[in-house]
Design a protein around this motif. Structure first.
Motif, PDB file in Angstrom:
ATOM      1  N   VAL A   3      28.662  32.917  42.982  1.00  0.00           N
ATOM      2  CA  VAL A   3      28.415  34.300  43.394  1.00  0.00           C
ATOM      3  C   VAL A   3      27.051  34.751  42.882  1.00  0.00           C
ATOM      4  CG1 VAL A   3      29.270  36.676  43.214  1.00  0.00           C
ATOM      5  CG2 VAL A   3      30.888  34.766  43.386  1.00  0.00           C
ATOM      6  N   ASP A   4      26.328  35.524  43.727  1.00  0.00           N
ATOM      7  CA  ASP A   4      25.019  36.024  43.332  1.00  0.00           C
ATOM      8  C   ASP A   4      25.131  37.387  42.645  1.00  0.00           C
ATOM      9  OD1 ASP A   4      25.334  37.988  45.277  1.00  0.00           O
ATOM     10  OD2 ASP A   4      23.950  37.075  46.704  1.00  0.00           O
ATOM     11  N   ALA A   5      24.007  38.007  42.355  1.00  0.00           N
ATOM     12  CA  ALA A   5      23.997  39.254  41.589  1.00  0.00           C
ATOM     13  C   ALA A   5      24.541  40.438  42.377  1.00  0.00           C
ATOM     14  CB  ALA A   5      22.571  39.561  41.120  1.00  0.00           C
ATOM     15  N   ASN A   6      24.709  40.275  43.694  1.00  0.00           N
ATOM     16  CA  ASN A   6      25.166  41.372  44.550  1.00  0.00           C
ATOM     17  C   ASN A   6      26.590  41.165  45.049  1.00  0.00           C
ATOM     18  OD1 ASN A   6      22.627  42.843  44.503  1.00  0.00           O
ATOM     19  ND2 ASN A   6      21.805  41.186  45.766  1.00  0.00           N
ATOM     20  N   TYR A   7      27.375  40.360  44.347  1.00  0.00           N
ATOM     21  CA  TYR A   7      28.794  40.145  44.645  1.00  0.00           C
ATOM     22  C   TYR A   7      29.017  39.360  45.939  1.00  0.00           C
ATOM     23  CZ  TYR A   7      28.814  44.218  41.508  1.00  0.00           C
ATOM     24  OH  TYR A   7      28.581  45.088  40.479  1.00  0.00           O
ATOM     25  N   ASN A  20      34.455  40.473  40.249  1.00  0.00           N
ATOM     26  CA  ASN A  20      34.519  41.457  41.324  1.00  0.00           C
ATOM     27  C   ASN A  20      34.586  40.792  42.694  1.00  0.00           C
ATOM     28  OD1 ASN A  20      33.565  44.674  40.650  1.00  0.00           O
ATOM     29  ND2 ASN A  20      33.550  43.188  38.994  1.00  0.00           N
ATOM     30  N   ALA A  21      33.820  39.740  42.897  1.00  0.00           N
ATOM     31  CA  ALA A  21      33.814  39.069  44.197  1.00  0.00           C
ATOM     32  C   ALA A  21      35.193  38.521  44.533  1.00  0.00           C
ATOM     33  CB  ALA A  21      32.775  37.945  44.199  1.00  0.00           C
ATOM     34  N   PHE A  22      35.816  37.832  43.578  1.00  0.00           N
ATOM     35  CA  PHE A  22      37.159  37.303  43.823  1.00  0.00           C
ATOM     36  C   PHE A  22      38.192  38.430  43.888  1.00  0.00           C
ATOM     37  CE2 PHE A  22      35.282  33.268  42.451  1.00  0.00           C
ATOM     38  CZ  PHE A  22      35.896  32.387  43.331  1.00  0.00           C
ATOM     39  N   GLY A  23      37.999  39.480  43.082  1.00  0.00           N
ATOM     40  CA  GLY A  23      38.940  40.594  43.084  1.00  0.00           C
ATOM     41  C   GLY A  23      38.930  41.352  44.395  1.00  0.00           C
ATOM     42  N   GLU A  40      26.564  49.630  29.383  1.00  0.00           N
ATOM     43  CA  GLU A  40      28.018  49.701  29.478  1.00  0.00           C
ATOM     44  C   GLU A  40      28.477  49.454  30.913  1.00  0.00           C
ATOM     45  OE1 GLU A  40      29.285  53.428  27.961  1.00  0.00           O
ATOM     46  OE2 GLU A  40      28.722  52.980  25.875  1.00  0.00           O
ATOM     47  N   ILE A  41      29.677  48.880  31.033  1.00  0.00           N
ATOM     48  CA  ILE A  41      30.250  48.550  32.326  1.00  0.00           C
ATOM     49  C   ILE A  41      31.308  49.592  32.687  1.00  0.00           C
ATOM     50  CG2 ILE A  41      31.542  46.857  33.663  1.00  0.00           C
ATOM     51  CD1 ILE A  41      28.785  45.905  33.020  1.00  0.00           C
ATOM     52  N   SER A  42      31.173  50.184  33.878  1.00  0.00           N
ATOM     53  CA  SER A  42      32.218  51.062  34.407  1.00  0.00           C
ATOM     54  C   SER A  42      33.063  50.253  35.368  1.00  0.00           C
ATOM     55  CB  SER A  42      31.591  52.260  35.122  1.00  0.00           C
ATOM     56  OG  SER A  42      30.737  51.837  36.161  1.00  0.00           O
ATOM     57  N   LEU A  43      34.364  50.262  35.142  1.00  0.00           N
ATOM     58  CA  LEU A  43      35.262  49.399  35.901  1.00  0.00           C
ATOM     59  C   LEU A  43      35.529  49.965  37.289  1.00  0.00           C
ATOM     60  CD1 LEU A  43      37.852  48.435  33.129  1.00  0.00           C
ATOM     61  CD2 LEU A  43      35.755  47.254  33.822  1.00  0.00           C
ATOM     62  N   GLY A  44      35.619  49.063  38.261  1.00  0.00           N
ATOM     63  CA  GLY A  44      35.872  49.446  39.640  1.00  0.00           C
ATOM     64  C   GLY A  44      37.350  49.613  39.933  1.00  0.00           C
ATOM     65  N   THR A  45      37.640  50.297  41.027  1.00  0.00           N
ATOM     66  CA  THR A  45      39.032  50.584  41.383  1.00  0.00           C
ATOM     67  C   THR A  45      39.787  49.347  41.855  1.00  0.00           C
ATOM     68  OG1 THR A  45      38.310  51.193  43.621  1.00  0.00           O
ATOM     69  CG2 THR A  45      38.503  52.970  42.002  1.00  0.00           C
TER      70      THR A  45
END
Length: 398
Positions: free
Chosen positions: A202-206, A296-299, A358-363
């Motif tokens: 996976v690249d930097a843009n998911y 994130n990509a797999f999620g 800091e990382i903000s988690l996605g839905t």
């Protein structure tokens, strides 16, 4: 002819007439399926959404009407069937809509039959065909760089977005469950389920730069990587050069986890027992912070294509094609300006604050992604890989 013969002949003719009267004409198409054009969800719901509810259309399909039309135009030449004297062919639009619903929901063929008014036998035939067509027409959407300059561009995106130089991608994989195939023992994974392996870079843009699908679940994850085209393509990487502020030349690397072995071009965090102080903790923090791109990509992939969350009830070859179609659609929608915010709405992905880090988690994390993680375990780390990791650790401490 005597009277007895005449009576026998009359009885025979009467019997034939009675049988013909009771025999019902054979139906080449059941009445249930004849109403597909007017009552099938593919035609009626699709048309209603396009005409009366554009927002509902986008929320249902997670793509714009324009992108659906583009996809239909691309796959139609490969999946068009011709009418016969007895049956009307399933239109390319209906085939595509049923396939997209199957990938998005994981519905059984019987459930798809009831809502589409297309026989499950036909659905079982055309779904893999449509998936194969999707992979073919979207081939350019999942492609590794073939030159050093191409890999350098990937690395620059990681440096800008995740403050991680010399990174050419994050590697991970999942087990895709399926029914017991022939030679089933080869497909039993560490959790005693039958599966094939999905390996992805996976690249930097998911987005997925590379995928390998179909290896039996029994094969170790490092072996899957070592036998992949990705491993062989690492010969085209840019020449090693010093990390910012350092003097020792360092190679370009893929970031992975403990499911893979440390090597010259494959970097992974220190295991728990190898962490002896602040330097190792900082190294692990920097690597794990950027690994959200592959998580994130797999999620998102499993959140949008629920067929990946359950056992796929087809052969390994067809299952591989279905999984590949999901991956190619992921990149197609992520790279479309019209559909990217429908497929991944704002807030659905993890994001890093460029100031605080800091990382903000996605839905997407609110939903169980369902796919089985690769097995973590001890691996043989080569000395060259250890030296590369030590150099990156020194860079993170500067």
């Amino acid at each position: 002819m005597d009277s007895a013969d005449e009576e026998e002949l009359l009885f025979l003719n009467a019997s034939i007439a009675f049988i013909q009267q009771r025999r019902k004409p054979r139906l080449w198409v059941r009445n249930f399926f004849k109403k597909r054009e007017t009552h099938g969800v593919c035609s009626s719901l699709y048309n209603d959404l396009v005409i009366h509810d554009a927002v509902g259309f986008k929320n249902t399909l997670r793509m714009s009407p324009e992108d659906l039309e583009i996809l239909l135009q691309k796959v139609s030449p490969k999946i068009t069937k011709h009418d016969t004297n007895f049956r009307q062919a399933i239109s390319p639009k209906d085939q595509l809509l049923v396939t997209l619903r199957y990938l998005a929901t994981g519905d059984t063929y019987t459930a798809l039959m009831l809502i589409s008014r297309i026989s499950k036998t036909k659905i079982s035939v055309f779904v893999p065909e449509v998936c194969k067509a999707i992979v073919q027409v979207l081939a350019d959407y999942v492609k590794m760089p073939t030159t050093a300059d191409g890999w350098e561009e990937v690395a620059q995106n990681f440096k800008i977005k995740w403050n991680l130089p010399h990174c050419i991608g994050h590697l991970d994989g999942r087990h895709i469950e399926m029914i017991r195939p022939k030679n089933g023992n080869d497909y039993i994974n560490y959790r005693k389920n039958y599966s094939i392996v999905l390996l992805g870079l996976v690249d930097a843009n998911y987005n997925f730069l590379y995928v390998d699908v179909g290896t039996p679940g029994k094969i170790s994850d490092s072996e899957v990587f070592n036998n992949s085209n990705l491993c062989r393509s690492l010969q085209n990487l840019p020449q090693p050069k010093p990390l910012p502020g350092r003097t020792q030349p360092s190679p370009y690397v893929i970031i992975a986890d403990d499911a893979f072995a440390l090597s010259k071009h494959l970097l992974k965090p220190y295991s728990y027992y190898q962490v002896n102080g602040h330097a190792e903790k900082m190294f692990n923090y920097r690597l794990n912070r950027s690994r959200v791109v592959v998580e994130n990509a797999f999620g998102i992939l499993s959140a949008r294509f629920k067929v990946l969350r359950q056992s796929i009830l087809v052969s390994p070859t067809k299952a591989s094609t279905i999984v590949l179609a999901c991956v190619y659609l992921h990149n197609f929608l992520r790279k479309s300006e019209r559909s990217v915010y429908l497929y991944t709405p704002p807030g659905s992905l993890d994001e890093m604050n460029p100031v605080s880090g800091e990382i903000s988690l996605g839905t997407w994390r609110d939903k169980n992604q369902g796919m089985i993680l690769l097995q973590m375990g001890p691996s043989l780390d080569c000395p060259e890989g250890v030296a590369v990791r030590e150099e990156f650790k020194a860079f993170f401490m500067t």
